[in-house]
Design an enzyme around this catalytic site. Structure first.
Site: not given
Length: 272
Positions: A45, A56
């Protein structure tokens, strides 16, 4: 089902690893990608770095910042993919891009066509507004570009889960824990089994679980709960960060990390 994750056919969990393009630098990343291919990793990815990601944690946010400081954007990432993809034997590349930062300013059909032409095997478009999704799904269909969709364990509504199941054509990314990347469910992964079984009723693509998967034991646990594959992000990015900080060989350090998480791993000789 095994297109993105070859090991599924052998009864083993598929393995996807997350990295930001540009962290490490693209020249080193090319060698790292070839190592992953030789090591039997199913999917990379590969993210186009973007600032201020609210999903994140600190490890991946710092990775975004390092990559952005090197001037890596969508054009550079597509050039990188077009250079490395023809040389890969097994590894698939799923491009992860933030809609607002990397895609919004370009016509959807055009940018999706560019991503497909570069050789990406799939696309995960982050934070796509609802009004944009129909055009996105049509553009990817027209370009023949498989789609990675996402939904959240315990948090996503039935409607969101149904949409993710309907439109996933590469794999469906089930986020194990609502919060920042790198965090795992406080009570472990056991409750995922019901969500995985529910999604399985509506999709035939692989279901991959990420967020908090850090070790071979985690991989084995999640697979036993019914997931076809796992996605490992922050733990691997942390190894890159440590190698860069101490001026170590990033490819060698990351190869050691792959050995630690890959349940069926046999690392071949690195290509020159």
């Amino acid at each position: 089902m095994a297109e993105f994750f070859d090991q599924i056919a052998d009864g083993e969990p598929g393995l996807a690893l997350f990295l930001n393009a540009g962290d490490p630098s693209l020249d080193i990343l090319a060698d790292l990608v070839f190592m992953l291919d030789d090591a039997g990793v199913d999917c990379l990815e590969l993210a186009v770095p973007f600032p201020g990601s609210v999903t994140d944690g600190p490890v991946i946010r710092r990775s975004h910042e390092r990559a952005l400081a090197l001037g890596v954007g969508l054009d550079e990432v597509l050039t990188f993919i077009s250079n490395v993809r023809p040389k890969l034997h097994r590894l698939r590349i799923a491009l992860l891009a933030d809609w607002s930062y990397s895609i919004k300013s370009r016509p959807m059909a055009e940018v999706v066509g560019d991503i497909a032409e570069a050789g990406a095997d799939g696309l995960l478009l982050h934070a796509v507004p609802p009004r944009v999704r129909p055009g996105y799904y049509q553009a990817t269909k027209d370009a023949g570009l498989p789609v990675v969709t996402t939904c959240y364990h315990k948090v996503s509504t039935q409607q969101v889960m149904a949409e993710a199941a309907e439109h996933a054509s590469a794999y469906l990314y089930l986020v194990a824990q609502y919060g920042r990347s790198g965090t795992a469910p406080a009570d472990g992964f056991s409750e995922l089994a019901g969500t995985i079984a529910e999604l399985r009723l509506d999709t035939h693509v692989p279901i991959a679980v990420g967020f908090g998967v850090k070790s071979r034991a985690d991989v084995t646990t999640v697979h036993a709960l019914g997931a076809d594959a796992v996605i490992v992000g922050s733990a691997g990015v942390a190894r890159v960060e440590e190698a860069l900080a101490y001026n170590r060989d990033v490819v060698s350090e990351f190869a050691d990390f792959v050995r630690s998480v890959h349940p069926a791993h046999t690392l071949g000789t690195l290509r020159s």
